[in-house]
Design a protein around this motif. Sequence first.
Motif, PDB file in Angstrom:
ATOM      1  N   LEU A 149      11.175  -1.732  -8.219  1.00 24.94           N
ATOM      2  CA  LEU A 149      10.155  -2.274  -9.107  1.00 24.94           C
ATOM      3  C   LEU A 149      10.031  -3.776  -8.880  1.00 24.94           C
ATOM      4  N   LEU A 150       8.803  -4.238  -8.767  1.00 24.15           N
ATOM      5  CA  LEU A 150       8.549  -5.670  -8.619  1.00 24.15           C
ATOM      6  C   LEU A 150       8.297  -6.245 -10.012  1.00 24.15           C
ATOM      7  N   ARG A 151       9.327  -6.776 -10.589  1.00 31.57           N
ATOM      8  CA  ARG A 151       9.218  -7.300 -11.952  1.00 31.57           C
ATOM      9  C   ARG A 151       8.308  -8.528 -11.981  1.00 31.57           C
ATOM     10  N   GLY A 152       7.400  -8.511 -12.948  1.00 27.90           N
ATOM     11  CA  GLY A 152       6.491  -9.634 -13.112  1.00 27.90           C
ATOM     12  C   GLY A 152       5.285  -9.601 -12.200  1.00 27.90           C
ATOM     13  N   VAL A 153       5.167  -8.559 -11.376  1.00 24.52           N
ATOM     14  CA  VAL A 153       4.029  -8.446 -10.458  1.00 24.52           C
ATOM     15  C   VAL A 153       3.087  -7.373 -10.985  1.00 24.52           C
ATOM     16  N   GLU A 154       1.816  -7.699 -11.096  1.00 24.08           N
ATOM     17  CA  GLU A 154       0.848  -6.728 -11.591  1.00 24.08           C
ATOM     18  C   GLU A 154       0.005  -6.178 -10.452  1.00 24.08           C
ATOM     19  N   CYS A 155      -0.495  -4.982 -10.659  1.00 28.63           N
ATOM     20  CA  CYS A 155      -1.337  -4.334  -9.662  1.00 28.63           C
ATOM     21  C   CYS A 155      -2.642  -5.112  -9.529  1.00 28.63           C
ATOM     22  N   PRO A 156      -3.050  -5.465  -8.317  1.00 23.86           N
ATOM     23  CA  PRO A 156      -4.306  -6.199  -8.143  1.00 23.86           C
ATOM     24  C   PRO A 156      -5.527  -5.421  -8.616  1.00 23.86           C
ATOM     25  N   ALA A 157      -5.402  -4.093  -8.719  1.00 22.10           N
ATOM     26  CA  ALA A 157      -6.556  -3.279  -9.098  1.00 22.10           C
ATOM     27  C   ALA A 157      -6.599  -2.979 -10.593  1.00 22.10           C
ATOM     28  N   CYS A 158      -5.526  -2.368 -11.129  1.00 21.63           N
ATOM     29  CA  CYS A 158      -5.551  -1.949 -12.532  1.00 21.63           C
ATOM     30  C   CYS A 158      -4.867  -2.938 -13.466  1.00 21.63           C
ATOM     31  N   ARG A 159      -4.194  -3.928 -12.897  1.00 24.38           N
ATOM     32  CA  ARG A 159      -3.522  -4.987 -13.652  1.00 24.38           C
ATOM     33  C   ARG A 159      -2.293  -4.512 -14.430  1.00 24.38           C
ATOM     34  N   ARG A 160      -1.867  -3.285 -14.221  1.00 25.46           N
ATOM     35  CA  ARG A 160      -0.633  -2.825 -14.862  1.00 25.46           C
ATOM     36  C   ARG A 160       0.561  -3.294 -14.045  1.00 25.46           C
ATOM     37  N   ARG A 161       1.713  -3.328 -14.695  1.00 21.72           N
ATOM     38  CA  ARG A 161       2.921  -3.809 -14.021  1.00 21.72           C
ATOM     39  C   ARG A 161       3.814  -2.639 -13.601  1.00 21.72           C
ATOM     40  N   ASP A 162       3.201  -1.671 -12.942  1.00 18.26           N
ATOM     41  CA  ASP A 162       3.933  -0.524 -12.396  1.00 18.26           C
ATOM     42  C   ASP A 162       3.917  -0.594 -10.879  1.00 18.26           C
ATOM     43  N   VAL A 163       4.177  -1.772 -10.364  1.00 17.14           N
ATOM     44  CA  VAL A 163       4.073  -2.014  -8.928  1.00 17.14           C
ATOM     45  C   VAL A 163       5.460  -1.951  -8.290  1.00 17.14           C
ATOM     46  N   TYR A 164       5.541  -1.190  -7.218  1.00 19.85           N
ATOM     47  CA  TYR A 164       6.811  -1.024  -6.508  1.00 19.85           C
ATOM     48  C   TYR A 164       6.639  -1.419  -5.049  1.00 19.85           C
ATOM     49  N   VAL A 165       7.714  -1.954  -4.479  1.00 17.67           N
ATOM     50  CA  VAL A 165       7.742  -2.183  -3.042  1.00 17.67           C
ATOM     51  C   VAL A 165       8.571  -1.061  -2.430  1.00 17.67           C
ATOM     52  N   GLN A 166       8.023  -0.431  -1.413  1.00 16.41           N
ATOM     53  CA  GLN A 166       8.698   0.672  -0.728  1.00 16.41           C
ATOM     54  C   GLN A 166       9.541   0.079   0.397  1.00 16.41           C
ATOM     55  N   THR A 167      10.843   0.335   0.346  1.00 15.34           N
ATOM     56  CA  THR A 167      11.788  -0.433   1.161  1.00 15.34           C
ATOM     57  C   THR A 167      12.396   0.329   2.334  1.00 15.34           C
ATOM     58  N   SER A 168      11.786   1.406   2.756  1.00 18.23           N
ATOM     59  CA  SER A 168      12.287   2.091   3.950  1.00 18.23           C
ATOM     60  C   SER A 168      11.847   1.318   5.188  1.00 18.23           C
ATOM     61  N   GLY A 169      12.727   1.272   6.178  1.00 17.69           N
ATOM     62  CA  GLY A 169      12.376   0.607   7.420  1.00 17.69           C
ATOM     63  C   GLY A 169      12.598  -0.889   7.359  1.00 17.69           C
ATOM     64  N   PRO A 170      12.196  -1.605   8.413  1.00 22.54           N
ATOM     65  CA  PRO A 170      12.365  -3.062   8.440  1.00 22.54           C
ATOM     66  C   PRO A 170      11.487  -3.727   7.389  1.00 22.54           C
ATOM     67  N   GLN A 171      11.857  -4.914   6.980  1.00 26.79           N
ATOM     68  CA  GLN A 171      11.163  -5.582   5.884  1.00 26.79           C
ATOM     69  C   GLN A 171       9.683  -5.793   6.188  1.00 26.79           C
ATOM     70  N   GLU A 172       9.354  -6.038   7.447  1.00 24.12           N
ATOM     71  CA  GLU A 172       7.943  -6.258   7.780  1.00 24.12           C
ATOM     72  C   GLU A 172       7.110  -4.985   7.654  1.00 24.12           C
ATOM     73  N   ALA A 173       7.775  -3.837   7.536  1.00 24.39           N
ATOM     74  CA  ALA A 173       7.052  -2.573   7.382  1.00 24.39           C
ATOM     75  C   ALA A 173       6.932  -2.144   5.920  1.00 24.39           C
ATOM     76  N   TRP A 174       7.525  -2.904   5.005  1.00 26.32           N
ATOM     77  CA  TRP A 174       7.455  -2.533   3.596  1.00 26.32           C
ATOM     78  C   TRP A 174       6.016  -2.571   3.094  1.00 26.32           C
ATOM     79  N   THR A 175       5.727  -1.689   2.160  1.00 22.89           N
ATOM     80  CA  THR A 175       4.404  -1.655   1.546  1.00 22.89           C
ATOM     81  C   THR A 175       4.548  -1.660   0.031  1.00 22.89           C
ATOM     82  N   VAL A 176       3.456  -1.983  -0.639  1.00 18.61           N
ATOM     83  CA  VAL A 176       3.442  -2.070  -2.096  1.00 18.61           C
ATOM     84  C   VAL A 176       2.482  -1.021  -2.637  1.00 18.61           C
TER      85      VAL A 176
END
Length: 235
Positions: free
Chosen positions: A158-185
């Motif tokens: 969970l990315l604490r304090g980060v809101e979704c750029p679309a819905c503005r809710r704070r249920d945003v997660y960073v997916q951490t499989s693989g190298p850091q440059e491959a992470w997605t939100v």
Amino acid sequence: MSSGSTSHAVTSHHLHATTAAWSLKTALEHLAQLADDEVAHIAAETLEAPALLRSPAWGRRHALGGHGDPTGGLAAVTTAPRAPRRNRWADMYTRSLRRLGWLADQLPTGPAGPNPWWRIYDTIPRLQAGTAAVITRHLVDEDTCIRAAVGGGPQRELLRGVECPACRRRDVYVQTSGPQEAWTVVCTADCRCLGLGCRCRASGAVEGVAHIWPRSAVVTGTAVTAAYALAVVRR
């Protein structure tokens, strides 16, 4: 990823496919480790000494063909050597690679090689968006199956304090499989892209697809560092 044929524009489907591929790779590595550990356990079991059983020593046969009553003496009987049991983790790993091999064979732009995961991963940038969506479903299904068997959940923080750029809710997660440059939100509030004019403003956004962004498009350096620290602790 290698260059090879011409790459298509990176869409949400491509990001989902790449994320699913890295998640599956992590699950496969864990499964392979379990299979190796099981080999050692099975080998130890087969080396165990046969158990000794105490059995009654029967008397002489009667003239009518029956056996006499058990005598007071006891005879030591050893059990037969134990047959090695199947390595269920190795079986699952082999089946998974076989399915990935079949999937890689369906991709005409896939490179040759013995590693089916790499063949699929390397091909993703050159896929049409619709094909990338199909590949994502296959990879997610395989990943989910393995993680359910080994008792592992999705790798995300969970990315604490980060809101979704679309819905503005704070249920945003960073997916951490693989190298850091491959992470997605991703946003777990199930908000989906509205296409042209969507507030997500994602490059390559596709209408109706769950929002996903490259890590660098949403997350600040501080948030990435915190998420990375948590991901390392959990591994």
